[in-house]
Design a protein around this motif. Sequence first.
Motif, PDB file in Angstrom:
ATOM      1  N   ALA A 179       0.053   7.046   4.836  1.00 51.14           N
ATOM      2  CA  ALA A 179       1.081   6.153   5.361  1.00 51.14           C
ATOM      3  C   ALA A 179       1.494   6.516   6.780  1.00 51.14           C
ATOM      4  N   HIS A 180       1.815   5.474   7.550  1.00 54.89           N
ATOM      5  CA  HIS A 180       2.434   5.542   8.879  1.00 54.89           C
ATOM      6  C   HIS A 180       1.446   5.853  10.002  1.00 54.89           C
ATOM      7  N   GLY A 181       1.166   7.124  10.262  1.00 50.42           N
ATOM      8  CA  GLY A 181       0.161   7.448  11.276  1.00 50.42           C
ATOM      9  C   GLY A 181       0.548   7.094  12.697  1.00 50.42           C
ATOM     10  N   LEU A 217       0.796  -1.229   0.000  1.00 48.24           N
ATOM     11  CA  LEU A 217       0.000   0.000   0.000  1.00 48.24           C
ATOM     12  C   LEU A 217       0.826   1.275   0.000  1.00 48.24           C
ATOM     13  N   HIS A 218       2.143   1.147   0.182  1.00 46.94           N
ATOM     14  CA  HIS A 218       2.945   2.376   0.245  1.00 46.94           C
ATOM     15  C   HIS A 218       4.393   2.075  -0.086  1.00 46.94           C
ATOM     16  N   VAL A 219       4.806   2.505  -1.272  1.00 45.22           N
ATOM     17  CA  VAL A 219       6.185   2.210  -1.686  1.00 45.22           C
ATOM     18  C   VAL A 219       6.696   3.314  -2.610  1.00 45.22           C
ATOM     19  N   HIS A 220       7.962   3.722  -2.367  1.00 50.77           N
ATOM     20  CA  HIS A 220       8.586   4.779  -3.178  1.00 50.77           C
ATOM     21  C   HIS A 220       9.491   4.126  -4.224  1.00 50.77           C
ATOM     22  N   ALA A 221       9.009   4.023  -5.450  1.00 50.39           N
ATOM     23  CA  ALA A 221       9.786   3.366  -6.515  1.00 50.39           C
ATOM     24  C   ALA A 221      11.169   3.993  -6.724  1.00 50.39           C
ATOM     25  N   SER A 270      -0.496   9.827   0.625  1.00 52.61           N
ATOM     26  CA  SER A 270       0.437  10.768   1.242  1.00 52.61           C
ATOM     27  C   SER A 270       0.980  10.144   2.525  1.00 52.61           C
ATOM     28  N   HIS A 271       1.713  10.952   3.280  1.00 56.51           N
ATOM     29  CA  HIS A 271       2.181  10.549   4.609  1.00 56.51           C
ATOM     30  C   HIS A 271       1.381  11.342   5.637  1.00 56.51           C
ATOM     31  N   LEU A 272       1.119  10.718   6.777  1.00 58.60           N
ATOM     32  CA  LEU A 272       0.306  11.389   7.785  1.00 58.60           C
ATOM     33  C   LEU A 272       0.871  11.106   9.185  1.00 58.60           C
ATOM     34  N   SER A 323       5.534  -1.424   2.371  1.00 63.61           N
ATOM     35  CA  SER A 323       6.975  -1.630   2.580  1.00 63.61           C
ATOM     36  C   SER A 323       7.686  -0.302   2.829  1.00 63.61           C
ATOM     37  N   ASP A 324       7.128   0.792   2.313  1.00 61.81           N
ATOM     38  CA  ASP A 324       7.761   2.109   2.378  1.00 61.81           C
ATOM     39  C   ASP A 324       9.226   2.071   1.966  1.00 61.81           C
ATOM     40  N   ILE A 325       9.570   1.268   0.961  1.00 59.95           N
ATOM     41  CA  ILE A 325      10.933   1.424   0.431  1.00 59.95           C
ATOM     42  C   ILE A 325      11.178   2.905   0.170  1.00 59.95           C
TER      43      ILE A 325
END
Length: 364
Positions: A275-277, A75-79, A238-240, A326-328
């Motif tokens: 993401a995160h929270g 659900l959240h990954v930075h290619a 986004s990130h939160l 994974s938030d790579i």
Amino acid sequence: MTELAISGTYFTSYGPDQVQTVKDALIMIDQAGMIQRILKPSDQEYKQQREKARQQDRLMELQPGQYILPGFIDLHVHAPQWPQAGLALDLPLAQWLNHYTFPLEAKFSDPAYAQKVYHDFVHTLLANGTTAAMMFGTIHFSSNMILAKEAVKQGLQGFVGQVVMDNPDQTPEYYRNSSAAEALQSTEKFIQAVVDLQKQTQRTIEPVITPRFVPSCTDEALFGLGRLAHQYDLPVQSHLSESNWEHGYAIERYGQNDTDVMDHFGLLTDRSVMAHGTQLTEKDWQTLRERQTAIAHCPISNIYFGNGVLPVKRLLAVHNKLGLGSDISGGYTPSLYHNARQAVKSSQQLTDGVDNHLPSAKRG
Ligand code: GUN
Ligand code: FE
């Protein structure tokens, strides 16, 4: 027509508490790689179809100890952070972005670099069992299109977002949208190009509205992106409240929590993934529930940047929407399997607590 029939035992889940095991199933797959039907040994056609597939040399039989799982959804990954996965985890979030991550992402102004990285990135995600992903790209239109096309070509489903970051106070000059207007125009161009691409393929690849996070964006950009999300009925990522710093930044700039700021700009919808929270309050949770916005739990990344553990069990108990990311390269591995493990370990430590100066009853 059946291209491939896989015979073996599979697991799947229908909810946080429901796991189903089907023994010796026959999973029939068509030429587009989609599951046509699943036969069980008790089904009338099972024997006949299995025999037919065997005769046509289209039967794949799992060996003892092998099992099939559904594809993972990241659900959240930075290619663009793939070249840095496993590296550079020694600084807190704001410094990490400025020192390592923005310089790396800026390199994607070069499409040839993007082609090389994104080909390998998509391949590696698939090789780790991820079949769908919600991806951040960079601010660069051409490179983002390369990512979307690589996903289509290799068969990774999901979402690609063109990152917006236009706030001169929080972004470096070498990696920033030149203005909110330019960021919004470029985002709209990207949306239309991905929608066009989608028409040419059977794979699901959708654009996703992507304000990097509140600190990176001006009010004008946040407002415009909220409008675009509604106009095109698109998901948002986004990130939160990822860290103490991010959580505190919104309060300092707006006198409000990150969640309220996102909500104010129309960025919390039933298609949003934040993401995160880790630093969210219970009131923030409620707002997310009311908007049906999902949280991407990134347990490995949170160890490094989260300044805390997301209390997943409690969030599930009150029915917040949740998934894994994974938030790579905040997280070091493309494997959601490893992230699932870390989610369990973090949960255990949160329950027990970690400070042995406290009596055990007060620790967790
Ligand atoms: N907050 C803003 N950008 C980023 C990023 O690239 N990774 C993480 N983990 N947090 C962010
Ligand atoms: Fe992230």
